[in-house]
Write an enzyme that holds these catalytic residues in place. Structure first.
Site, PDB file in Angstrom:
ATOM      1  N   HIS A 190      45.352  53.221  37.660  1.00 23.16           N
ATOM      2  CA  HIS A 190      44.933  54.289  36.804  1.00 23.16           C
ATOM      3  C   HIS A 190      42.699  54.530  37.127  1.00 23.16           C
ATOM      4  O   HIS A 190      41.952  53.624  37.112  1.00 23.16           O
ATOM      5  CB  HIS A 190      44.869  53.555  35.303  1.00 23.16           C
ATOM      6  CG  HIS A 190      44.006  53.136  34.773  1.00 23.16           C
ATOM      7  ND1 HIS A 190      44.618  52.028  34.267  1.00 23.16           N
ATOM      8  CD2 HIS A 190      42.994  52.396  34.916  1.00 23.16           C
ATOM      9  CE1 HIS A 190      43.164  51.580  33.624  1.00 23.16           C
ATOM     10  NE2 HIS A 190      42.518  50.989  34.159  1.00 23.16           N
ATOM     11  N   HIS A 226      38.824  51.473  27.912  1.00 22.31           N
ATOM     12  CA  HIS A 226      37.912  51.407  28.271  1.00 22.31           C
ATOM     13  C   HIS A 226      36.792  51.832  26.958  1.00 22.31           C
ATOM     14  O   HIS A 226      35.674  52.837  27.499  1.00 22.31           O
ATOM     15  CB  HIS A 226      37.845  52.649  29.405  1.00 22.31           C
ATOM     16  CG  HIS A 226      38.919  52.068  30.477  1.00 22.31           C
ATOM     17  ND1 HIS A 226      40.111  52.946  30.113  1.00 22.31           N
ATOM     18  CD2 HIS A 226      38.691  51.589  31.919  1.00 22.31           C
ATOM     19  CE1 HIS A 226      40.722  52.271  31.209  1.00 22.31           C
ATOM     20  NE2 HIS A 226      39.857  51.407  31.998  1.00 22.31           N
TER      21      HIS A 226
END
Lengths: 280, 125
Positions: A12, A61
């Site tokens: 990703h 993240h």
């Protein structure tokens, strides 16, 4: 009882998502066309497999969590999961559909039997960790409910590779005791080689990534035994995310077929995908 | 900085984000993550200094942001993912941070990427 029918692992990146939106509107750039093409067979395979649920092990993240409280292992249990604003606005996609019953079952089993003390999130915004690749593989409206499990990869210490491999084995046991006839896929996402800070920004180790893909099915313990520092040294700091893939592999038996694998390096992240089907 | 890539995890090639860095850069990271909210992005753009003082940043940290000193901000403990939100709010992106870290122009870094290496475990010691 529920049955694991297979699993896949996929990379990703934020740009993977942005390039999808641009690509579908105006055609893909030469850097990203191979990834779009390379994921077509995965989309067909997923449609053929028709999983009832997907348990997705990914990493946030700093888009939902922050350092006031950053969980090492966290599970999302909610009817739906909204998209996280990563600092540049939302992409035109609906919330992901959750499965509360499976989520609580996994939590009960993993905490009480599996020895994995998950942080439970009844509100979880999901970032490019899942949103960047999902549109390549699934059309909207999303029709396969998910249970997302987030692993800390943003601040050391991160879980060891062996721990995540064992986590996958416990996920398997938990799924197989879920009282339903659901057919479930286990998914992992992260990696492959990349480093997005420091003077080594942009490191691209295709040899390492292809080595990893070639060993995941039959020689996974060799990969698990590699020090994570070695993956980081050779593939960049964020290559440590490959450890997440062990949670998927650990959830599968050794009686599997590797049905698809693809790799390309569009810009600053090695992008790979690999799919396994249980033979049993 | 040339395109040669060292096979080690030492600065300035690599900054490992440890607990020590997280403690040192707690406020910087928290400031960056506050920009996940559109209303905060507007407030920050309207008056950078006032917004950063409100976030409790030190004079040194404010100066680093004002200078768009991405390398200095990472060294001060600002997490890359949080500094990326600062960059995005200011109309920059990951390439600007990477180029600053690698001491290159953005165009040069983009031309060099992917920066291909070939090594398997145990190799290129």
């Amino acid at each position: 009882m529920a049955k694991i029918i297979g699993g896949f692992a996929i990379s990703h990146t934020p740009s993977m998502g942005m390039e999808y939106d641009k690509g579908m509107a105006n055609g893909f750039s030469p850097h990203w066309q191979p990834w779009f093409d390379g994921t077509r067979p995965m989309k067909e395979w997923l449609a053929k497999m028709k999983p009832d649920r997907m348990v997705i092990v990914y990493n946030d993240h700093l888009n939902h969590f922050d350092f006031d409280a950053y969980p090492t292992l966290a599970i999302g249990i909610a009817p739906e999961f909204r998209q996280a604003d990563e600092g540049w606005g939302l992409r035109p996609f609906p919330s992901l559909v959750g499965d509360v019953d499976l989520g609580w079952h996994l939590t009960n089993k993993l905490v009480r039997d599996g020895g994995f003390d998950l942080t439970v999130c009844q509100d979880l915004a999901i970032d490019h960790g899942i949103y960047s690749w999902m549109p390549y593989l699934k059309d909207t409206p999303w029709d396969t409910p998910i249970v997302p499990i987030a692993i800390n990869m943003v601040r050391h210490p991160i879980p060891t590779s062996q721990r995540l491999y064992n986590f996958g084995k416990s996920i398997r046991a938990a799924i197989e005791s879920f009282p339903s006839d659901e057919r479930i896929l286990v998914v992992a996402t992260g990696g492959m080689s990349h480093q997005i800070s420091g003077a080594r920004f942009g490191i691209a180790n295709e040899k390492l990534d292809r080595y990893f893909l070639s060993k995941l099915k039959s020689y996974v313990q060799e990969l698990v035994d590699l020090p994570q520092e070695e993956l980081m040294r050779l593939g960049g700091t964020e290559a440590a995310e490959l450890a997440i893939w062990f949670a998927m592999r650990g959830a599968l038996t050794d009686n599997i077929d590797e049905v698809y694998s693809y790799y390309t390096f569009p810009a600053i992240t090695g992008c790979g995908v690999i799919a396994f089907e249980e033979k049993g | 900085m040339s395109n040669s890539i060292p096979f080690n995890l030492d600065p300035p090639g690599t900054y490992i984000y440890t607990g020590e860095m997280a403690t040192k850069g707690y406020k910087l990271t928290r400031f960056g993550l506050s920009l996940r909210r559109p209303d905060n992005r507007e407030k920050f753009l309207a008056d950078e200094d006032a917004y950063m003082r409100g976030a409790g940043l030190s004079d040194e940290e404010i100066a680093l942001v004002k200078a768009r000193d991405w390398t200095g901000l990472l060294q001060a403990g600002g997490h890359l993912q949080a500094m990326l939100k600062v960059a995005a709010t200011l109309g920059q992106n990951l390439w600007h941070i990477g180029a600053h870290n690698a001491e290159m122009e953005v165009e040069e870094l983009m031309r060099l990427c992917p920066r291909k290496v070939n090594a398997l475990p145990g190799g290129e010691e």
